[in-house]
Write an enzyme that holds these catalytic residues in place. Structure first.
Site, short mmCIF file in Angstrom:
data_model
loop_
_atom_site.label_atom_id
_atom_site.label_comp_id
_atom_site.label_asym_id
_atom_site.label_seq_id
_atom_site.Cartn_x
_atom_site.Cartn_y
_atom_site.Cartn_z
N GLU A 176 -24.10 -1.81 -29.13
CA GLU A 176 -24.41 -0.60 -28.37
C GLU A 176 -23.15 -0.21 -27.61
O GLU A 176 -22.53 -1.05 -26.97
CB GLU A 176 -25.56 -0.87 -27.39
CG GLU A 176 -26.86 -1.31 -28.08
CD GLU A 176 -27.87 -1.91 -27.11
OE1 GLU A 176 -27.52 -2.04 -25.91
OE2 GLU A 176 -28.98 -2.26 -27.54
N VAL A 177 -22.76 1.05 -27.72
CA VAL A 177 -21.54 1.52 -27.07
C VAL A 177 -21.90 2.61 -26.06
O VAL A 177 -22.66 3.55 -26.38
CB VAL A 177 -20.53 2.08 -28.10
CG1 VAL A 177 -19.25 2.53 -27.40
CG2 VAL A 177 -20.21 1.02 -29.15
N LYS B 149 -18.76 -1.80 -25.01
CA LYS B 149 -19.47 -2.22 -26.22
C LYS B 149 -20.24 -3.50 -25.91
O LYS B 149 -19.65 -4.51 -25.51
CB LYS B 149 -18.45 -2.46 -27.34
CG LYS B 149 -19.06 -2.86 -28.67
CD LYS B 149 -17.95 -3.00 -29.72
CE LYS B 149 -18.48 -3.38 -31.06
NZ LYS B 149 -17.39 -3.47 -32.09
N GLY C 280 -26.85 0.81 -32.35
CA GLY C 280 -27.17 0.31 -33.68
C GLY C 280 -27.60 -1.14 -33.59
O GLY C 280 -27.68 -1.73 -32.51
N LEU D 247 -23.23 6.17 -26.20
CA LEU D 247 -22.44 6.90 -27.18
C LEU D 247 -22.90 6.60 -28.59
O LEU D 247 -22.91 7.48 -29.45
CB LEU D 247 -20.95 6.55 -27.04
CG LEU D 247 -20.26 6.97 -25.74
CD1 LEU D 247 -18.83 6.45 -25.72
CD2 LEU D 247 -20.27 8.49 -25.60
N ASP E 202 -10.99 -5.65 -42.82
CA ASP E 202 -12.14 -4.73 -42.98
C ASP E 202 -11.71 -3.28 -42.76
O ASP E 202 -12.42 -2.51 -42.10
CB ASP E 202 -13.26 -5.11 -42.02
CG ASP E 202 -14.61 -4.52 -42.43
OD1 ASP E 202 -14.78 -4.19 -43.62
OD2 ASP E 202 -15.49 -4.38 -41.55
#
Length: 427
Positions: A25-26, A41, A21, A18, A134
């Site tokens: 990773e997802v 994830k 990065g 999906l 955040d």
């Protein structure tokens, strides 16, 4: 390295990537035991060996794993595959708030509705002792069915009043050393910019920056560099939002209070913030029907009070308040009491509605009769006190009695009411 479709991580079969990065990773995946669609994830191998990133990954599991709220991404499971830790998450369909704002600002009602959902999620986390630290549009997700979800508790702080095991000082960081700046430039609170401890009011500042952007279509704080942006957070105010048009002055007041530089001057809890947003959208609905002064509403208009009391609504009894001779003195203002029952609290349907962090939704009840008034506590969290004694049962009130509702003190007056019932602030 992207894992191929069909890879099994425990009982979870990966179906397709999906998002990939440097930091995670997802994947779309399937729970082979119960057939549920989930997201997985995975922390890349390049980061799994770094203690800071591994700790952040574990922190997200620990923080979000404690929360069960419709506005917070749910974590179902965690594990390790070939040396790489992974989280099993609720599968979301939709887009991040950042992606949505790139298209354009949302309609006013939708903006306020989403803001309420974010505030409710923040409040749920704070009540568990978790500060997100955040909040930003990238960490807010709009689902296809119109809900909003708070993501990524990787920088969250659990139990912010106590240091974590192994920390030498009560720093609010679990990833960095005390005094190191933590957060995302442009959405950090002044406390975070200074490397200071971030309590729940820090999230309220970040929320204000996000809400400002949702309304204005531009960031509240953005300069030519990260350093200049942080200086702006410490010293400058964002441009004023329009006080007319679709939003009106109410939302401007809420955003401005969220973005106060001094934490003491912000909303003191996300729950109080939620109440104000709910009042704002309720006011918009009533105005659309013909105004808050409509006699069908069963209420008089509301008035703004000083910080500490955000808003009071007075009951609109069919009997004239002057007939009773009783009034409640709140912050120097007389609130006439008609004969009958008057519930005091933070709930929307309270006859005398007072927003104060120590007052329960239904805190106390005053009953005014022909020639006497009684008060009883409604099992409030912080208690009701009359003449210094905590109430265990109903008590009769006399002229001048001091009544403490949590930490807020009011008093009763018995006299003929000749003054106006308008409680607008005197200037």
């Amino acid at each position: 390295m992207t894992l191929p479709a069909g890879t099994l991580l425990g009982r979870y079969e990966l179906l397709e990537p999906l998002r990939t990065g440097r930091l995670s990773e997802v994947y779309r995946a399937r729970d082979t035991t119960i057939g549920r669609a989930v997201a997985v994830k995975v922390l890349p191998r390049s980061l799994a060996s770094e203690p800071g990133w591994l700790r952040r990954f574990e922190q997200e599991a620990r923080a979000a794993g404690q929360l069960d709220h419709p506005n917070i991404l749910a974590i179902h499971d965690l594990g390790v595959h070939d040396g790489c830790p992974y989280l099993v998450l609720e599968l979301l369909e939709g887009e991040t708030l950042r992606e949505r704002l790139a298209v354009g600002i949302l309609p006013a009602r939708k903006t306020i509705t989403l803001a309420i959902g974010i505030a409710q999620g923040i409040a749920a986390a704070h009540e568990k002792g978790i500060v997100h630290r955040d909040l930003k549009p990238e960490n807010l997700f709009l689902t296809r069915d119109g809900r909003i979800k708070i993501l990524d508790f990787g920088l969250a702080r659990l139990n912010p009043t106590a240091p974590l095991p192994g920390e030498d000082s009560p720093s609010f960081s679990t990833v960095t050393e005390p005094g190191l700046i933590l957060g995302t430039v442009g959405y950090m609170s002044p406390e975070q910019v200074r490397g200071q401890a971030a309590d729940p009011r820090s999230d309220i500042f970040s929320f204000g920056a996000v809400l400002y952007e949702m309304v204005a279509g531009r960031r509240a704080f953005k300069a030519n560099s990260g350093v200049e942006t942080m200086i702006a957070i410490l010293r400058e105010e964002p441009p004023e939002l329009p006080s007319d048009g679709a939003y009106g002055p109410g939302l401007q007041r809420i955003v401005r209070r969220c973005l106060e530089k001094n934490p003491q001057e912000r909303f003191q809890s996300a729950r109080d913030l939620t109440y104000d947003l709910e009042d704002l959208i309720a006011g918009r609905d009533e105005a659309h029907k013909g105004g808050r002064a409509s006699t069908s509403s069963g209420r008089s208009g509301d008035s703004l009070l000083r910080p500490g009391l955000d808003r009071t609504k007075l009951s609109d009894s069919s009997e004239r308040a002057s007939d009773s001779g009783f009034s409640l003195i709140v912050e120097g203002r007389a609130i006439p009491l008609a004969k009958g029952e008057h519930v005091i609290g933070r709930a929307r349907n309270a006859a005398i509605r007072i927003h104060h962090k120590s007052i329960s939704r239904q805190h106390a009840r005053i009953v005014v009769g022909e020639d006497e008034a009684t008060i009883e506590d409604l099992r409030s969290k912080n208690g009701t006190y009359v003449r210094g004694e905590r109430l265990e049962s109903a008590a009769t009130l006399t002229d001048g009695d001091s009544i403490r509702l949590g930490s807020l003190t009011v008093s009763l007056r018995i006299r003929p009411q000749t003054a106006s019932t308008d409680t607008e602030s005197k200037t």
